[in-house]
Motif scaffolding. Structure first.
Motif, PDB file in Angstrom:
ATOM      1  N   PHE A   1      17.545 -27.113   1.405  1.00  0.00           N
ATOM      2  CA  PHE A   1      16.137 -26.849   1.115  1.00  0.00           C
ATOM      3  C   PHE A   1      15.796 -25.395   1.434  1.00  0.00           C
ATOM      4  CE2 PHE A   1      16.606 -31.288   2.415  1.00  0.00           C
ATOM      5  CZ  PHE A   1      16.194 -31.923   1.255  1.00  0.00           C
ATOM      6  N   TYR A   2      16.255 -24.494   0.577  1.00  0.00           N
ATOM      7  CA  TYR A   2      15.990 -23.071   0.755  1.00  0.00           C
ATOM      8  C   TYR A   2      15.386 -22.436  -0.491  1.00  0.00           C
ATOM      9  CZ  TYR A   2      20.542 -23.046  -1.582  1.00  0.00           C
ATOM     10  OH  TYR A   2      21.568 -23.286  -2.459  1.00  0.00           O
TER      11      TYR A   2
ATOM     12  N   ARG B   1      13.736 -21.979   8.541  1.00  0.00           N
ATOM     13  CA  ARG B   1      14.075 -20.564   8.657  1.00  0.00           C
ATOM     14  C   ARG B   1      12.805 -19.734   8.505  1.00  0.00           C
ATOM     15  NH1 ARG B   1      18.546 -22.939   6.252  1.00  0.00           N
ATOM     16  NH2 ARG B   1      20.469 -22.530   7.418  1.00  0.00           N
ATOM     17  N   LEU B   2      12.491 -19.010   9.567  1.00  0.00           N
ATOM     18  CA  LEU B   2      11.260 -18.229   9.614  1.00  0.00           C
ATOM     19  C   LEU B   2      11.496 -16.840   9.042  1.00  0.00           C
ATOM     20  CD1 LEU B   2      10.179 -19.231  13.220  1.00  0.00           C
ATOM     21  CD2 LEU B   2       9.469 -20.283  11.076  1.00  0.00           C
TER      22      LEU B   2
ATOM     23  N   ALA C   1       9.788 -22.146   2.377  1.00  0.00           N
ATOM     24  CA  ALA C   1      10.695 -23.162   1.849  1.00  0.00           C
ATOM     25  C   ALA C   1      10.516 -24.485   2.595  1.00  0.00           C
ATOM     26  CB  ALA C   1      12.141 -22.685   1.947  1.00  0.00           C
ATOM     27  N   TYR C   2      10.315 -24.403   3.904  1.00  0.00           N
ATOM     28  CA  TYR C   2      10.105 -25.621   4.701  1.00  0.00           C
ATOM     29  C   TYR C   2       8.759 -26.254   4.366  1.00  0.00           C
ATOM     30  CZ  TYR C   2       9.205 -28.599   8.728  1.00  0.00           C
ATOM     31  OH  TYR C   2       8.896 -29.661   9.539  1.00  0.00           O
ATOM     32  N   SER C   3       7.733 -25.437   4.210  1.00  0.00           N
ATOM     33  CA  SER C   3       6.407 -25.970   3.858  1.00  0.00           C
ATOM     34  C   SER C   3       6.455 -26.699   2.522  1.00  0.00           C
ATOM     35  CB  SER C   3       5.381 -24.831   3.810  1.00  0.00           C
ATOM     36  OG  SER C   3       5.265 -24.197   5.063  1.00  0.00           O
ATOM     37  N   HIS C   4       7.187 -26.131   1.565  1.00  0.00           N
ATOM     38  CA  HIS C   4       7.308 -26.788   0.261  1.00  0.00           C
ATOM     39  C   HIS C   4       8.063 -28.104   0.396  1.00  0.00           C
ATOM     40  CE1 HIS C   4       7.340 -26.937  -4.122  1.00  0.00           C
ATOM     41  NE2 HIS C   4       8.609 -27.334  -4.044  1.00  0.00           N
TER      42      HIS C   4
END
Length: 393
Positions: A293-294, A326-327, A340-343
């Motif tokens: 998930f990137y 990944r920030l 990417a994490y929020s999506h």
């Protein structure tokens, strides 16, 4: 007439940067052995990852790392400054008292005075991580690694071929922390997965499928790209003895999330037979994916694939998704974000709230309080999610 150089400057071409997994950067007490070049000219390395059935080994290593980190913190806070450090600090204070002008060079640029690193600092850093020294295997040099190869024929070592520092489109050729997290969970919940039929999406090097193959009956490890799939198949062969102990098998297959159908062309490598597709639909009860998930488009494609497959399965199934947040600092937000994490979280929520008469999706996070069997840093950004796809009709 437009100058050629000026035209090039108006149309710049940006080359993609490479990324390196922390798993390879901090690989403990092992050398990365370069064994060959792949079909696209990338160096391929062989690494050994030991399964720590005795978790006391991992606890002792963690204790050493924590003690070293604490000692480094003391160095930085000035609790254990050596005489040389005190002299350096005294010099810096004297320079500060003379004014900013004393720190400027002839051009008026600021000259930064840095404290020299003491031997104790360097020793602490060496304890924190091992440096990576790639070793190229050459003809006639096999004997130099005979002891290491003998060590890695046992049942508690996974041998993985992989690349290092790849472009973003080839990150599947590396090993990532989320794959280790999912592998830990599989080893911890061995009885849950015993004799199951499993599908992995975005299997990459195949390490998670190989671990699953030690307990499951059959694992379909899928990804795209002939070169990547060939590397994955080689890793399955290297670890065949691990899966034979439990009677499991891993089949490497192509599965493109951007396509609606399985690849069934008999001329294409890693294609599916009609019997294999039927076996997947009739018996699969577990689907898994790690560190995929990137990219927002790929995330959307994966969830569409999940929806299609779960609707074609005869039985209810459980999906496990492992990932690492990944920030990144973005100019658009002028802040540290994780888009990417929020999506991913938004798409996960959409799946759970989906009104479907055939399947009900239930989503829940998995607590990361289970044992750690592989050596890696289980950072707080790692997450494991569980989706239960329950057949309603």
């Amino acid at each position: 007439m437009v100058d050629v150089t000026e035209k090039k400057m108006d149309n710049p071409t940006f080359k993609s940067d490479t990324v390196l997994s922390d798993v390879h950067l901090y690989c403990p007490n092992k050398r990365h052995l370069m064994v060959r070049l792949n079909a696209v000219g990338q160096p391929v390395f062989l690494s050994y990852f030991k399964i720590l059935w005795n978790t006391e080994d991992l606890a002792s290593e963690k204790h050493v790392r924590e003690a070293t980190t604490e000692r480094e913190h003391q160095y930085r806070s000035g609790d254990e400054l050596c005489d040389k450090d005190r002299n350096n600090l005294k010099t810096e204070r004297e320079l500060n008292s003379e004014g900013v002008e004393a720190l400027l060079d002839d051009d008026g640029d600021l000259e930064v005075v840095r404290r020299p690193r003491s031997a104790s600092d360097l020793e602490a850093e060496d304890l924190l991580r091992d440096r990576v020294y790639p070793v190229v295997l050459m003809k006639g040099k096999e004997d130099a690694f005979e002891d290491e190869q003998e060590e890695c024929t046992c049942s508690d070592v996974v041998k993985i071929e992989h690349t290092m520092a790849t472009p973003l489109e080839d990150v599947g050729k590396q090993v990532w922390r989320a794959a280790f997290l999912l592998a830990d969970y599989i080893l911890f919940k061995r009885d849950t997965f015993r004799c199951c039929s499993v599908l992995e999406l975005g299997g990459g090097t195949g390490i998670t499928s190989i671990i699953m193959g030690t307990v499951a009956k059959r694992v379909y490890c899928t990804d795209v790209g002939e070169d990547l799939l060939a590397m994955c198949e080689q890793n399955v062969v290297l670890n065949k003895h691990l899966m034979e102990l439990g009677g499991g098998e891993v089949k490497v297959k192509e599965l493109d999330w951007l396509k609606d159908e399985f690849c069934t062309d008999p001329e294409a490598p890693y294609s599916w037979s009609e019997e294999e597709i039927a076996d997947l639909h009739n018996h699969c009860t577990v689907i898994m994916a790690a560190d995929v998930f990137y990219d927002d488009d790929l995330t959307d494609a994966l969830f569409r694939m999940l929806y299609r497959i779960t609707h074609n399965l005869r039985n209810s199934c459980t999906v496990y998704l492992a990932l690492e947040k990944r920030l990144n600092f973005t100019l658009r937000h002028m802040d540290v974000t994780c888009e990417a994490y929020s999506h991913f979280r938004n798409t996960l929520s959409d799946l759970e709230n989906l009104q479907d008469r055939k399947i009900k999706y239930t989503v829940e996070p998995v607590k990361l309080d289970f044992c750690q069997f592989l050596v890696y840093e289980r950072i707080e950004q790692l997450e494991l999610w569980k989706i239960i796809a329950e057949q309603l009709t």
